[in-house]
Design a protein around this motif. Structure first.
Motif, PDB file in Angstrom:
ATOM      1  N   ARG A 234      12.644 -17.911 -44.941  1.00 19.56           N
ATOM      2  CA  ARG A 234      11.333 -18.521 -44.347  1.00 19.56           C
ATOM      3  C   ARG A 234      11.479 -20.501 -44.783  1.00 19.56           C
ATOM      4  NH1 ARG A 234       6.207 -16.722 -43.137  1.00 19.56           N
ATOM      5  NH2 ARG A 234       6.049 -18.278 -42.743  1.00 19.56           N
ATOM      6  N   VAL A 235      11.805 -20.884 -45.964  1.00 24.95           N
ATOM      7  CA  VAL A 235      12.363 -22.438 -45.797  1.00 24.95           C
ATOM      8  C   VAL A 235      13.941 -22.845 -45.124  1.00 24.95           C
ATOM      9  CG1 VAL A 235      13.521 -23.618 -47.310  1.00 24.95           C
ATOM     10  CG2 VAL A 235      11.983 -22.021 -48.426  1.00 24.95           C
ATOM     11  N   GLY A 236      14.704 -21.752 -45.131  1.00 25.01           N
ATOM     12  CA  GLY A 236      15.614 -22.398 -43.666  1.00 25.01           C
ATOM     13  C   GLY A 236      14.784 -22.615 -42.674  1.00 25.01           C
ATOM     14  N   ARG A 237      13.692 -21.618 -41.425  1.00 26.17           N
ATOM     15  CA  ARG A 237      12.567 -21.346 -40.777  1.00 26.17           C
ATOM     16  C   ARG A 237      12.822 -22.807 -41.090  1.00 26.17           C
ATOM     17  NH1 ARG A 237      10.215 -16.160 -39.272  1.00 26.17           N
ATOM     18  NH2 ARG A 237       9.539 -17.768 -38.516  1.00 26.17           N
ATOM     19  N   ASN A 238      11.462 -22.759 -41.843  1.00 27.13           N
ATOM     20  CA  ASN A 238      10.945 -24.363 -41.662  1.00 27.13           C
ATOM     21  C   ASN A 238      11.295 -25.537 -41.943  1.00 27.13           C
ATOM     22  OD1 ASN A 238       8.352 -25.622 -41.828  1.00 27.13           O
ATOM     23  ND2 ASN A 238       9.053 -25.506 -44.301  1.00 27.13           N
TER      24      ASN A 238
END
Length: 125
Positions: A50-54
């Motif tokens: 999720r951090v990577g997508r954000n």
């Protein structure tokens, strides 16, 4: 000697005493250690995903913002130039009106002894 004994000696039962239970016999409660570690690894992996997508989305928004500023710069500069021209024209008209009775006063002439352009300074209060 045993003839005059009036007491009865306490002896173990035939076959001996039962074994003493000294080990803990607790039931298993909750998930095993392997299950806990697998859960932590799974949640951490999902969090990093999720951090990577954000981060990708934030990078795309920053790129879009930068390009919008690049595209808007000429229009904003033109608007600023038009505003500056309008203000200088109004200032010149006010100067002509105020200094009309002063002999030798040239409206719009620079008060500095230089040929270089010096824009007016605005004081905003």
């Amino acid at each position: 000697m045993s003839e005059g004994v009036t007491y009865k000696q306490d002896l173990p039962p035939r076959g001996g005493f039962a074994p003493i239970r000294y080990k803990r016999n607790l039931p298993n409660k909750g998930p095993s250690g392997v299950m806990l570690i697998a859960s932590v690894v799974g949640l951490t992996t999902y969090g990093f995903y999720r951090v990577g997508r954000n981060n990708l989305e934030k990078r795309e928004l920053a790129r879009e913002k930068a390009w919008s500023r690049i595209y808007l710069t000429p229009m904003l500069l033109a608007e600023a130039d038009r505003d500056t021209f309008r203000r200088e024209k109004a200032t010149l008209a006010r100067e002509k009106e105020i200094m009309k009775n002063v002999p030798g006063w040239v409206p719009g002439e620079s008060v500095y002894n230089t040929k270089r352009y010096t824009p007016n300074n605005y004081v905003v209060m």
